[in-house]
Motif scaffolding. Structure first.
Motif, PDB file in Angstrom:
ATOM      1  N   PRO A  71     -14.233   3.764  14.100  1.00  0.00           N
ATOM      2  CA  PRO A  71     -15.655   3.723  14.439  1.00  0.00           C
ATOM      3  C   PRO A  71     -16.286   5.116  14.312  1.00  0.00           C
ATOM      4  N   ASP A  72     -17.549   5.144  13.918  1.00  0.00           N
ATOM      5  CA  ASP A  72     -18.280   6.406  13.850  1.00  0.00           C
ATOM      6  C   ASP A  72     -18.277   7.069  15.218  1.00  0.00           C
ATOM      7  N   GLY A  73     -18.140   8.372  15.215  1.00  0.00           N
ATOM      8  CA  GLY A  73     -18.226   9.125  16.457  1.00  0.00           C
ATOM      9  C   GLY A  73     -16.934   9.224  17.242  1.00  0.00           C
ATOM     10  N   THR A  74     -15.802   8.784  16.672  1.00  0.00           N
ATOM     11  CA  THR A  74     -14.526   8.930  17.372  1.00  0.00           C
ATOM     12  C   THR A  74     -14.270  10.416  17.596  1.00  0.00           C
ATOM     13  N   GLU A  75     -14.008  10.797  18.823  1.00  0.00           N
ATOM     14  CA  GLU A  75     -13.792  12.203  19.168  1.00  0.00           C
ATOM     15  C   GLU A  75     -12.446  12.679  18.637  1.00  0.00           C
ATOM     16  N   VAL A  76     -12.452  13.844  17.984  1.00  0.00           N
ATOM     17  CA  VAL A  76     -11.243  14.446  17.430  1.00  0.00           C
ATOM     18  C   VAL A  76     -11.119  15.865  17.941  1.00  0.00           C
ATOM     19  N   LYS A  77      -9.933  16.216  18.408  1.00  0.00           N
ATOM     20  CA  LYS A  77      -9.635  17.590  18.800  1.00  0.00           C
ATOM     21  C   LYS A  77      -8.383  18.031  18.056  1.00  0.00           C
ATOM     22  N   VAL A  78      -8.469  19.173  17.401  1.00  0.00           N
ATOM     23  CA  VAL A  78      -7.287  19.759  16.787  1.00  0.00           C
ATOM     24  C   VAL A  78      -6.565  20.512  17.901  1.00  0.00           C
ATOM     25  N   GLU A  79      -5.317  20.108  18.145  1.00  0.00           N
ATOM     26  CA  GLU A  79      -4.537  20.665  19.257  1.00  0.00           C
ATOM     27  C   GLU A  79      -3.333  21.413  18.689  1.00  0.00           C
TER      28      GLU A  79
END
Length: 179
Positions: A71-79
């Motif tokens: 879905p559009d807007g899925t939160e992503v964090k590079v960890e």
């Protein structure tokens, strides 16, 4: 209820030995495999609220391949800690100690971490696919585990193995679709 989806990066290239490990790209086979997993994600509505992704090129390229199916807007964090997470116990501690409020978290990472986390966190039953995870956790493998908890800080026991799939298990696959 909390859900954890573990995705090992798709097949990557060793062709340029001058590249540092973190800079290895996906192969064309890896891109095809990741697209198959993306299709599976969409068909089975495996939509995470938060994606934690290793900073490596191959994990970020895997994410790019599955992104059109999310879905559009899925939160992503590079960890950064995912890249060198070892046997996965550090990532389990990270989930428990972070202020993560999202119900469904996906981690895109590497082996042996992804396989060991799946083995440590999923219940073993005769027919749930746990034995397949024990044998091999190939590139592009996806596992989803559901936990009967309301907060990641309560993660301590094993959860229900809901999905285990590899690119080779999906339609249109050939023997060379994973390592």
């Amino acid at each position: 209820m909390r859900k954890l989806t573990l995705l090992r990066h798709a097949k990557s290239s060793w062709s340029d030995r001058a590249n540092a490990d973190i800079d290895r790209p996906l192969t064309s086979r890896g891109r095809r495999g990741a697209l198959k997993i993306g299709t599976y994600i969409e068909q089975n509505k495996i939509f995470p609220d938060l994606i934690l992704c290793s900073p490596s090129r191959r994990t970020r390229e895997t994410l790019a391949q599955i992104d059109p199916f999310l879905p559009d807007g899925t939160e992503v964090k590079v960890e950064p800690s995912i890249y060198s997470a070892g046997n996965g116990s550090g990532l389990i501690s990270y989930l428990k100690s972070s202020a993560i409020e999202e119900v469904h978290v996906m981690i895109i990472g590497h082996n042996p971490t992804m396989q060991q986390m799946a083995l440590d966190l999923a219940e073993r039953t005769p027919d749930n696919g746990y034995h397949l995870i024990e044998k091999k956790y190939p590139t592009g493998a996806l596992t989803q585990i559901r936990f009967d908890i309301d907060d990641w800080r309560d993660l301590g026991g094993r959860g229900q193995l809901v999905h285990f799939v590899t690119p080779k298990m999906l339609p249109g696959s050939t023997d060379e679709d994973e390592e």
